[in-house]
Design a protein around this motif. Structure first.
Motif, short mmCIF file in Angstrom:
data_model
loop_
_atom_site.label_atom_id
_atom_site.label_comp_id
_atom_site.label_asym_id
_atom_site.label_seq_id
_atom_site.Cartn_x
_atom_site.Cartn_y
_atom_site.Cartn_z
N VAL A 21 -13.37 3.57 11.72
CA VAL A 21 -13.50 2.35 10.93
C VAL A 21 -14.75 1.64 11.44
CG1 VAL A 21 -12.46 0.08 10.61
CG2 VAL A 21 -11.05 2.11 10.39
N LEU A 39 -9.46 -8.45 0.40
CA LEU A 39 -10.32 -8.19 -0.75
C LEU A 39 -9.90 -9.01 -1.97
CD1 LEU A 39 -10.61 -4.37 -0.14
CD2 LEU A 39 -12.38 -6.06 0.27
N LYS A 40 -8.97 -9.93 -1.79
CA LYS A 40 -8.56 -10.79 -2.92
C LYS A 40 -8.95 -12.24 -2.67
CE LYS A 40 -6.71 -8.17 -6.01
NZ LYS A 40 -7.21 -8.12 -7.39
N TYR A 50 -15.83 3.16 3.29
CA TYR A 50 -14.51 3.63 2.87
C TYR A 50 -13.82 2.57 2.01
CZ TYR A 50 -13.63 0.75 6.93
OH TYR A 50 -13.63 -0.30 7.81
N THR A 51 -12.73 2.97 1.36
CA THR A 51 -12.02 2.03 0.49
C THR A 51 -11.25 0.99 1.31
OG1 THR A 51 -11.76 3.80 -1.12
CG2 THR A 51 -10.41 1.83 -1.44
N SER A 52 -10.28 1.44 2.08
CA SER A 52 -9.55 0.46 2.89
C SER A 52 -9.15 0.95 4.28
CB SER A 52 -8.32 -0.05 2.13
OG SER A 52 -7.40 0.98 1.94
N HIS A 53 -9.01 2.25 4.47
CA HIS A 53 -8.60 2.69 5.82
C HIS A 53 -9.34 3.90 6.37
CE1 HIS A 53 -6.05 4.26 2.68
NE2 HIS A 53 -5.39 3.13 2.64
N ASP A 96 0.85 -1.20 0.00
CA ASP A 96 0.00 0.00 0.00
C ASP A 96 0.89 1.25 0.00
OD1 ASP A 96 -2.27 1.54 0.06
OD2 ASP A 96 -2.99 0.84 2.00
N ASP A 97 0.27 2.42 -0.09
CA ASP A 97 1.00 3.68 0.00
C ASP A 97 1.79 3.73 1.30
OD1 ASP A 97 -0.10 4.48 -2.33
OD2 ASP A 97 -1.56 5.84 -1.45
N LEU A 114 -9.23 0.74 -4.87
CA LEU A 114 -8.15 -0.19 -4.52
C LEU A 114 -6.95 -0.10 -5.44
CD1 LEU A 114 -9.93 -3.50 -3.52
CD2 LEU A 114 -8.61 -1.96 -2.07
N ARG A 149 -2.35 -3.36 0.07
CA ARG A 149 -3.40 -2.46 -0.41
C ARG A 149 -4.75 -3.16 -0.53
NH1 ARG A 149 -3.47 0.72 -5.17
NH2 ARG A 149 -1.33 1.30 -4.75
N TYR A 150 -4.74 -4.49 -0.50
CA TYR A 150 -6.00 -5.23 -0.62
C TYR A 150 -6.60 -5.61 0.74
CZ TYR A 150 -4.60 -5.38 -5.48
OH TYR A 150 -4.21 -5.02 -6.74
N ARG A 151 -6.07 -5.04 1.80
CA ARG A 151 -6.70 -5.27 3.10
C ARG A 151 -7.59 -4.06 3.40
NH1 ARG A 151 -4.48 -1.14 3.72
NH2 ARG A 151 -2.67 -0.54 4.96
N ARG A 152 -8.74 -4.39 3.92
CA ARG A 152 -9.65 -3.31 4.32
C ARG A 152 -9.86 -3.43 5.82
NH1 ARG A 152 -15.27 -2.16 4.96
NH2 ARG A 152 -15.79 -0.11 4.09
N TRP A 153 -9.44 -2.41 6.54
CA TRP A 153 -9.55 -2.46 7.99
C TRP A 153 -11.01 -2.47 8.42
CZ3 TRP A 153 -5.37 -3.94 10.26
CH2 TRP A 153 -4.12 -3.56 9.78
N GLY A 206 -3.36 7.02 -4.17
CA GLY A 206 -4.04 7.29 -2.90
C GLY A 206 -4.45 8.74 -2.75
#
Lengths: 65, 245
Positions: free
Chosen positions: B47, A64-65, B53-56, A35-36, B13, A52-56, B17
């Motif tokens: 959260v 997400l994969k 949201y997308t991921s965080h 991820d970034d 995703l 980057r494919y984890r969503r907290w 960002g």
């Protein structure tokens, strides 16, 4: 390691502090993508926690994969 | 004039960002020679399963000085830029606060800290924006990014939330460097321990893998904690520690 929630999503069952396990899973995952930099939380770069494919979610993350 | 520019929910995703979009918005201001942008801060919001949201779920914000005659034009360009650059499926929101005309500052901060704890809706965001004079707009999707964008501005305004985007640039081949040199090289304003102890300029710090600053008391701050070796009394914090900011 994984459980399916009521939305059919793949949830990491060990929560947000299983640092070694998250590294172990990511080490063999073909979808891993870093991820970034601003979103990294694990010192070990290749970790599900940095992917980057984890969503907290409140208790863990969804893959997400 | 001094403004805050805050954005949220611009990514998906696969896209770049929200931090990068914020960086481009800041660059745009400087390229036009309309003003000067300061550091970008990342603000963690709630959260929760009810928030898409997308991921965080984090917002990005920067403060800037802008020549008054260019404010309206910059606002227009920022709107267009966000609409164009945001990723498909995202719900981008933009908030711009003119700090000299800001009203009900307390209310803005209260909204911001609530967005870290409870689920808020767009109507509440627009209501607070109207009361405070903050400019708020949505640019695609459901537009729910306005909640995070407004919260991001309030959190930045508080001076006590968020970590700085990117890593501090510090050159120390041995990884040992004084607090004073860190401040001089990176521009970070303060170095203090996680317990709140100020670190004197001549004290040695061991640089770990992560050299990231946070915003505390309105100042860019590098946090350190006691080092276990004899080389230096202090060392920089880990990513894991910094994720709470």
């Amino acid at each position: 390691m994984w459980k399916i929630n009521d939305k059919g999503e793949k949830v990491f069952s060990l929560g947000k502090e299983a640092w070694q396990e998250a590294v172990a899973v990511a080490s063999v995952c073909t979808y891993f993508s870093l991820d970034d930099d601003d979103e990294l939380v694990s010192e070990e770069e290749r970790s599900c926690y940095n992917c980057r494919y984890r969503r907290w979610i409140p208790e863990s993350f969804v893959c997400l994969k | 004039m001094r403004i805050l520019v805050s954005i949220d929910d611009t990514d998906n995703l696969e896209s770049r960002g929200t931090g990068e979009i914020a960086s481009l918005l800041a660059k745009l201001l400087e390229e036009q020679e309309w003003g000067k942008a300061q550091v970008i801060t990342r603000h963690q919001l709630l959260v929760h399963p009810d928030i898409p949201y997308t991921s965080h779920n984090s917002a990005m914000c920067f403060a800037a000085e802008i020549k008054e005659q260019h404010f309206e034009e910059y606002l227009q360009i920022a709107r267009q830029f966000l609409a164009k650059e945001s990723a498909p499926g995202s719900d981008p929101g933009l908030c711009v606060v003119d700090l000299e005309r800001l009203k009900n500052e307390v209310e803005l901060k209260e909204f911001a800290f609530k967005a870290k704890k409870i689920v808020l809706n767009k109507e509440e965001a627009y209501e607070v924006a109207a009361k405070t004079g903050a400019y708020l707009s949505e640019h695609g999707g459901e537009g729910i990014g306005v909640i995070g964008a407004l919260a991001g501005a309030g959190l930045r305004l508080s001076g006590n939330d968020g970590r700085l985007r990117g890593k501090l640039k510090v050159n120390a081949p041995t990884r040992l460097i004084t607090s004073g040199e860190i401040k001089q090289q990176s521009g970070v304003e303060v170095v203090h321990s996680t317990e709140g102890q100020m670190i004197e300029d001549d004290e040695l710090i061991y640089l770990g893998e992560t050299i990231k600053a946070v915003m505390l008391d309105g100042r860019t701050t590098l946090l350190v904690f006691p080092n276990q070796t004899e080389d230096a009394k202090w060392q920089t914090c880990t990513k894991n520690y910094l994720k709470q900011f």
